[in-house]
Write a protein that holds these residues in place. Structure first.
Motif, PDB file in Angstrom:
ATOM      1  N   GLY A   1      -1.822  -2.596  -1.268  1.00 54.38           N
ATOM      2  CA  GLY A   1      -1.974  -1.277  -1.702  1.00 54.38           C
ATOM      3  C   GLY A   1      -0.931  -0.196  -1.510  1.00 54.38           C
ATOM      4  O   GLY A   1      -1.250   0.603  -0.989  1.00 54.38           O
ATOM      5  N   PHE A   2       0.211  -0.447  -1.852  1.00 56.41           N
ATOM      6  CA  PHE A   2       1.263   0.538  -1.563  1.00 56.41           C
ATOM      7  C   PHE A   2       2.356   0.407  -2.623  1.00 56.41           C
ATOM      8  O   PHE A   2       2.293  -0.369  -3.536  1.00 56.41           O
ATOM      9  N   THR A   3       3.007   1.498  -3.133  1.00 60.01           N
ATOM     10  CA  THR A   3       3.904   1.481  -4.005  1.00 60.01           C
ATOM     11  C   THR A   3       5.239   2.005  -3.388  1.00 60.01           C
ATOM     12  O   THR A   3       5.436   2.583  -2.481  1.00 60.01           O
ATOM     13  N   LEU A   4       6.199   1.682  -4.049  1.00 56.14           N
ATOM     14  CA  LEU A   4       7.687   1.983  -3.647  1.00 56.14           C
ATOM     15  C   LEU A   4       8.239   2.358  -4.956  1.00 56.14           C
ATOM     16  O   LEU A   4       8.480   1.716  -6.042  1.00 56.14           O
ATOM     17  N   GLU A   5       8.751   3.729  -4.941  1.00 58.25           N
ATOM     18  CA  GLU A   5       9.403   4.360  -5.808  1.00 58.25           C
ATOM     19  C   GLU A   5      10.885   4.525  -5.727  1.00 58.25           C
ATOM     20  O   GLU A   5      11.199   4.918  -4.375  1.00 58.25           O
ATOM     21  N   ARG A   6      11.732   4.734  -6.474  1.00 65.14           N
ATOM     22  CA  ARG A   6      13.290   4.985  -6.308  1.00 65.14           C
ATOM     23  C   ARG A   6      13.809   5.951  -7.236  1.00 65.14           C
ATOM     24  O   ARG A   6      13.637   5.684  -8.241  1.00 65.14           O
ATOM     25  N   ARG A   7      14.129   7.094  -6.843  1.00 58.65           N
ATOM     26  CA  ARG A   7      14.695   8.181  -7.455  1.00 58.65           C
ATOM     27  C   ARG A   7      16.013   8.334  -6.914  1.00 58.65           C
ATOM     28  O   ARG A   7      16.279   9.328  -6.067  1.00 58.65           O
ATOM     29  N   GLY A   8      16.914   7.814  -7.517  1.00 60.34           N
ATOM     30  CA  GLY A   8      18.309   7.944  -7.175  1.00 60.34           C
ATOM     31  C   GLY A   8      18.440   7.345  -5.797  1.00 60.34           C
ATOM     32  O   GLY A   8      18.161   6.076  -5.711  1.00 60.34           O
ATOM     33  N   ASP A   9      18.975   8.169  -4.710  1.00 59.60           N
ATOM     34  CA  ASP A   9      19.175   7.339  -3.499  1.00 59.60           C
ATOM     35  C   ASP A   9      17.986   7.535  -2.463  1.00 59.60           C
ATOM     36  O   ASP A   9      17.853   7.609  -1.486  1.00 59.60           O
ATOM     37  N   VAL A  10      16.815   8.293  -3.220  1.00 58.23           N
ATOM     38  CA  VAL A  10      15.536   8.640  -2.581  1.00 58.23           C
ATOM     39  C   VAL A  10      14.581   7.663  -2.859  1.00 58.23           C
ATOM     40  O   VAL A  10      14.287   7.372  -4.050  1.00 58.23           O
ATOM     41  N   LEU A  11      13.996   6.805  -1.726  1.00 60.06           N
ATOM     42  CA  LEU A  11      12.872   5.772  -2.227  1.00 60.06           C
ATOM     43  C   LEU A  11      11.671   6.717  -1.355  1.00 60.06           C
ATOM     44  O   LEU A  11      11.668   7.296  -0.409  1.00 60.06           O
ATOM     45  N   VAL A  12      10.719   6.385  -2.266  1.00 62.87           N
ATOM     46  CA  VAL A  12       9.438   7.037  -1.814  1.00 62.87           C
ATOM     47  C   VAL A  12       8.401   5.876  -1.490  1.00 62.87           C
ATOM     48  O   VAL A  12       8.086   5.075  -2.572  1.00 62.87           O
ATOM     49  N   PHE A  13       7.759   5.672  -0.428  1.00 63.68           N
ATOM     50  CA  PHE A  13       6.903   4.887  -0.070  1.00 63.68           C
ATOM     51  C   PHE A  13       5.772   5.280   0.200  1.00 63.68           C
ATOM     52  O   PHE A  13       5.324   6.230   0.911  1.00 63.68           O
ATOM     53  N   VAL A  14       4.673   4.916  -0.475  1.00 57.15           N
ATOM     54  CA  VAL A  14       3.313   5.315  -0.549  1.00 57.15           C
ATOM     55  C   VAL A  14       2.334   4.300  -0.216  1.00 57.15           C
ATOM     56  O   VAL A  14       2.087   3.398  -0.909  1.00 57.15           O
ATOM     57  N   PRO A  15       1.876   4.230   1.231  1.00 57.59           N
ATOM     58  CA  PRO A  15       1.168   3.381   1.784  1.00 57.59           C
ATOM     59  C   PRO A  15      -0.224   3.455   1.214  1.00 57.59           C
ATOM     60  O   PRO A  15      -0.607   4.355   0.981  1.00 57.59           O
ATOM     61  N   SER A  16      -1.112   2.442   1.612  1.00 57.14           N
ATOM     62  CA  SER A  16      -2.710   2.598   1.379  1.00 57.14           C
ATOM     63  C   SER A  16      -3.240   3.455   2.009  1.00 57.14           C
ATOM     64  O   SER A  16      -2.949   3.632   3.039  1.00 57.14           O
ATOM     65  N   PRO A  17      -4.478   4.141   1.664  1.00 53.36           N
ATOM     66  CA  PRO A  17      -5.214   4.854   2.546  1.00 53.36           C
ATOM     67  C   PRO A  17      -5.962   4.120   3.354  1.00 53.36           C
ATOM     68  O   PRO A  17      -6.188   4.727   4.569  1.00 53.36           O
ATOM     69  N   HIS A  18      -5.898   2.989   3.558  1.00 53.59           N
ATOM     70  CA  HIS A  18      -6.683   1.912   4.265  1.00 53.59           C
ATOM     71  C   HIS A  18      -5.872   1.545   5.553  1.00 53.59           C
ATOM     72  O   HIS A  18      -5.799   0.463   6.075  1.00 53.59           O
ATOM     73  N   LEU A  19      -4.911   2.293   6.202  1.00 53.71           N
ATOM     74  CA  LEU A  19      -3.893   1.831   7.125  1.00 53.71           C
ATOM     75  C   LEU A  19      -4.567   1.716   8.429  1.00 53.71           C
ATOM     76  O   LEU A  19      -3.907   1.101   9.357  1.00 53.71           O
ATOM     77  N   GLU A  20      -6.032   1.979   8.822  1.00 49.78           N
ATOM     78  CA  GLU A  20      -6.488   1.852  10.164  1.00 49.78           C
ATOM     79  C   GLU A  20      -6.729   0.314   9.885  1.00 49.78           C
ATOM     80  O   GLU A  20      -7.048  -0.431  11.080  1.00 49.78           O
ATOM     81  N   GLU A  21      -6.891  -0.370   8.857  1.00 53.81           N
ATOM     82  CA  GLU A  21      -7.119  -1.815   8.752  1.00 53.81           C
ATOM     83  C   GLU A  21      -5.628  -2.575   8.888  1.00 53.81           C
ATOM     84  O   GLU A  21      -5.792  -3.861   8.734  1.00 53.81           O
ATOM     85  N   PHE A  22      -4.566  -2.031   8.847  1.00 56.36           N
ATOM     86  CA  PHE A  22      -3.083  -2.622   8.891  1.00 56.36           C
ATOM     87  C   PHE A  22      -2.948  -3.301  10.059  1.00 56.36           C
ATOM     88  O   PHE A  22      -3.293  -2.958  11.174  1.00 56.36           O
ATOM     89  N   ASP A  23      -2.648  -4.525   9.900  1.00 55.53           N
ATOM     90  CA  ASP A  23      -2.366  -5.448  10.848  1.00 55.53           C
ATOM     91  C   ASP A  23      -0.964  -5.736  11.249  1.00 55.53           C
ATOM     92  O   ASP A  23      -0.160  -5.515  10.539  1.00 55.53           O
ATOM     93  N   LEU A  24      -0.702  -6.270  12.192  1.00 57.59           N
ATOM     94  CA  LEU A  24       0.844  -6.823  12.709  1.00 57.59           C
ATOM     95  C   LEU A  24       1.398  -7.823  11.297  1.00 57.59           C
ATOM     96  O   LEU A  24       2.422  -7.698  11.260  1.00 57.59           O
ATOM     97  N   ALA A  25       0.532  -8.741  11.146  1.00 61.76           N
ATOM     98  CA  ALA A  25       1.008  -9.680   9.882  1.00 61.76           C
ATOM     99  C   ALA A  25       1.202  -9.077   8.785  1.00 61.76           C
ATOM    100  O   ALA A  25       2.370  -9.231   7.858  1.00 61.76           O
TER     101      ALA A  25
END
Length: 124
Positions: free
Chosen positions: A9-33
């Motif tokens: 559940g994330f997106t990565l957009e590129r606008r020229g030299d700018v990268l926009v990383f949009v992670p999932s709203p469920h980061l509380e469940e994010f683990d090391l793997a």
């Protein structure tokens, strides 16, 4: 350029030299793997750019833990090595407090939203 959302559940957009990383709203469940897998996906585009600018858009994310902080630190180091800059946008009050406690709020500029972050990076 916009990469499709990953299973995590994330997106990565590129606008020229700018990268926009949009992670999932469920980061509380994010683990090391998950952090390891996501790190591999994010570091590729960062390393391709001569001087990457990375926006981590946290709008919709209430809170995150140490695994996600570890991922942010990896991205930040990769951006710094290339002479770029990393900023955070849309940081919730709970996440802002975590960043304050870890003193990362003085390392990464914080912007109210993605538009402000893009404008700041493009004006530098």
């Amino acid at each position: 350029m916009s990469l499709p959302p990953a299973d995590d559940g994330f997106t990565l957009e590129r606008r020229g030299d700018v990268l926009v990383f949009v992670p999932s709203p469920h980061l509380e469940e994010f683990d090391l793997a998950t952090a390891e897998e996501l790190s591999a996906v994010l570091l590729g585009p960062i390393q391709e750019l001569p001087m990457p600018m990375l926006i981590v858009d946290l709008e919709g994310v209430d809170f995150f833990g140490s695994s996600f902080l570890s991922l942010l630190l990896r991205c930040w180091k990769a951006v710094l090595v290339k002479g770029g800059q990393m900023v955070l946008a849309g940081v919730s009050p709970r996440a802002r407090e975590l960043l304050r406690i870890t003193s990362l709020d003085i390392v990464w500029p914080l912007y109210a939203n993605r538009s402000e972050a893009i404008a700041a990076l493009q004006s530098d």
